[in-house]
Design a protein around this motif. Sequence first.
Motif, PDB file in Angstrom:
ATOM      1  N   LYS A 226     106.510   5.857 -65.782  1.00 55.85           N
ATOM      2  CA  LYS A 226     106.404   6.608 -64.522  1.00 55.85           C
ATOM      3  C   LYS A 226     105.139   6.266 -63.733  1.00 55.85           C
ATOM      4  N   ALA A 227     104.441   5.230 -64.156  1.00 51.84           N
ATOM      5  CA  ALA A 227     103.186   4.884 -63.492  1.00 51.84           C
ATOM      6  C   ALA A 227     103.385   4.138 -62.176  1.00 51.84           C
ATOM      7  N   GLU A 228     104.547   3.502 -61.967  1.00 50.91           N
ATOM      8  CA  GLU A 228     104.846   2.770 -60.726  1.00 50.91           C
ATOM      9  C   GLU A 228     103.749   1.766 -60.394  1.00 50.91           C
ATOM     10  N   LEU A 229     103.471   0.891 -61.342  1.00 48.31           N
ATOM     11  CA  LEU A 229     102.417  -0.103 -61.176  1.00 48.31           C
ATOM     12  C   LEU A 229     102.925  -1.278 -60.352  1.00 48.31           C
ATOM     13  N   THR A 230     102.057  -1.814 -59.503  1.00 48.19           N
ATOM     14  CA  THR A 230     102.402  -2.948 -58.648  1.00 48.19           C
ATOM     15  C   THR A 230     102.077  -4.242 -59.389  1.00 48.19           C
ATOM     16  N   LEU A 231     103.055  -4.715 -60.131  1.00 57.76           N
ATOM     17  CA  LEU A 231     102.867  -5.891 -60.975  1.00 57.76           C
ATOM     18  C   LEU A 231     103.701  -7.060 -60.469  1.00 57.76           C
ATOM     19  N   PRO A 232     103.306  -8.295 -60.816  1.00 58.51           N
ATOM     20  CA  PRO A 232     104.139  -9.450 -60.454  1.00 58.51           C
ATOM     21  C   PRO A 232     105.512  -9.352 -61.098  1.00 58.51           C
ATOM     22  N   GLU A 233     106.488  -9.943 -60.475  1.00 55.56           N
ATOM     23  CA  GLU A 233     107.841  -9.928 -61.021  1.00 55.56           C
ATOM     24  C   GLU A 233     107.884 -10.530 -62.416  1.00 55.56           C
ATOM     25  N   ASP A 234     107.095 -11.587 -62.632  1.00 52.36           N
ATOM     26  CA  ASP A 234     107.079 -12.235 -63.942  1.00 52.36           C
ATOM     27  C   ASP A 234     106.616 -11.308 -65.056  1.00 52.36           C
ATOM     28  N   ALA A 235     105.841 -10.284 -64.716  1.00 49.99           N
ATOM     29  CA  ALA A 235     105.310  -9.381 -65.740  1.00 49.99           C
ATOM     30  C   ALA A 235     106.384  -8.489 -66.338  1.00 49.99           C
ATOM     31  N   GLU A 236     107.476  -8.295 -65.618  1.00 48.63           N
ATOM     32  CA  GLU A 236     108.588  -7.473 -66.094  1.00 48.63           C
ATOM     33  C   GLU A 236     108.117  -6.094 -66.564  1.00 48.63           C
ATOM     34  N   GLY A 237     107.188  -5.516 -65.789  1.00 47.41           N
ATOM     35  CA  GLY A 237     106.723  -4.167 -66.063  1.00 47.41           C
ATOM     36  C   GLY A 237     105.621  -4.052 -67.097  1.00 47.41           C
ATOM     37  N   ASN A 238     105.217  -5.158 -67.697  1.00 52.79           N
ATOM     38  CA  ASN A 238     104.157  -5.144 -68.711  1.00 52.79           C
ATOM     39  C   ASN A 238     102.815  -5.395 -68.027  1.00 52.79           C
ATOM     40  N   PRO A 239     101.876  -4.434 -68.069  1.00 52.51           N
ATOM     41  CA  PRO A 239     100.612  -4.601 -67.347  1.00 52.51           C
ATOM     42  C   PRO A 239      99.570  -5.440 -68.066  1.00 52.51           C
ATOM     43  N   GLU A 240      99.891  -5.987 -69.243  1.00 56.40           N
ATOM     44  CA  GLU A 240      98.915  -6.811 -69.947  1.00 56.40           C
ATOM     45  C   GLU A 240      98.382  -7.897 -69.018  1.00 56.40           C
ATOM     46  N   GLY A 241      97.067  -8.023 -68.953  1.00 59.65           N
ATOM     47  CA  GLY A 241      96.429  -8.989 -68.072  1.00 59.65           C
ATOM     48  C   GLY A 241      96.006  -8.401 -66.752  1.00 59.65           C
ATOM     49  N   TYR A 242      96.573  -7.249 -66.383  1.00 61.81           N
ATOM     50  CA  TYR A 242      96.313  -6.647 -65.071  1.00 61.81           C
ATOM     51  C   TYR A 242      95.605  -5.294 -65.163  1.00 61.81           C
ATOM     52  N   LEU A 243      95.122  -4.942 -66.330  1.00 60.61           N
ATOM     53  CA  LEU A 243      94.305  -3.734 -66.477  1.00 60.61           C
ATOM     54  C   LEU A 243      92.855  -4.196 -66.372  1.00 60.61           C
ATOM     55  N   PHE A 244      92.388  -4.348 -65.151  1.00 57.98           N
ATOM     56  CA  PHE A 244      91.172  -5.116 -64.890  1.00 57.98           C
ATOM     57  C   PHE A 244      89.948  -4.483 -65.543  1.00 57.98           C
ATOM     58  N   PRO A 245      89.128  -5.299 -66.223  1.00 62.69           N
ATOM     59  CA  PRO A 245      87.915  -4.798 -66.866  1.00 62.69           C
ATOM     60  C   PRO A 245      86.874  -4.355 -65.827  1.00 62.69           C
ATOM     61  N   ALA A 246      86.482  -3.107 -65.889  1.00 61.37           N
ATOM     62  CA  ALA A 246      85.511  -2.547 -64.943  1.00 61.37           C
ATOM     63  C   ALA A 246      85.148  -1.145 -65.412  1.00 61.37           C
TER      64      ALA A 246
END
Length: 295
Positions: free
Chosen positions: A85-105
């Motif tokens: 239910k997070a509705e994350l804006t991810l690339p199509e290739d990610a297929e809903g998996n946010p790995e790589g896009y949880l930016f370190p900060a």
Amino acid sequence: MQMNTPPRSTIRLTRRGRAALIAAGAVVAATAVAVPLLSVGGGGGAAERPTSLVIPEGWRSGQVYEAVDKALALPAGSTRKSLSKAELTLPEDAEGNPEGYLFPATYPLRESSTPESLLAVMVETANKKFNGGQVTAGAQRNAMNVYQAVTIASIIQAEAATEEDMGRVARVIFNRLERGMPLQMDSTINYALNRSTLNTTVDDTKIDSPYNSYRRMGLPPTPIANPGEAAMRAAVNPTQGDWLYFVTVKPGDTRFTANYQEHLRNVAEFNRNRRTASPGSGSSSPSTATAPATG
């Protein structure tokens, strides 16, 4: 390096065992433990709500989820369950998996913060850092899309001991890609086995997993960690060189070479150092040191 742009499923980024490319800093979690995860306001007691959450470079999504659960005092597994239910804006290739896009900060924690809101701002930050400008241009120059670049950056983040080494690790990856050689990085096996170690065995290299880059050609199906900006820069602008192999002989001494025999000598030194450091531990290091990494 000029190449025709292949589809993601056909890009060839793999490696021939630890003898081909030994992890130069593959212990992702080990570099993270020294970083404070939660910061609290001054003067409060032990129950005071933290004011910020630190996500270190190279953390995997599972580590991020656990940190968010802790920061928001939620039951274990709550953040992972919130993905649907997070509705994350991810690339199509990610297929809903946010790995790589949880930016370190470092992210502020507010009374209104939820797992969904924190994950969303991490992904939004990643999209701002990764899309457009030099990253997109660099990815295109190297015949990749941005998601592929993030995947490569995640491997670099896990493998490289220093920022200087990141560019060299990136070049090894591209040189092997160009030659159709297997990548076979320990960091991808660690991801498949949900662990962080430098002790990769022959049995480990036989596991049936799409992340086993010892047995499967091409990039892993997703990033294997959440890379920072330095790793992304290296992924799209690798250092010039002819290297095909590298091994961290000892902390602070990572050796890159294009010569397999020289690499075997470096691997032998690595093994000697490990035996000295851990008497009686045996040698589970470079598991294919007797076989040339010719792809």
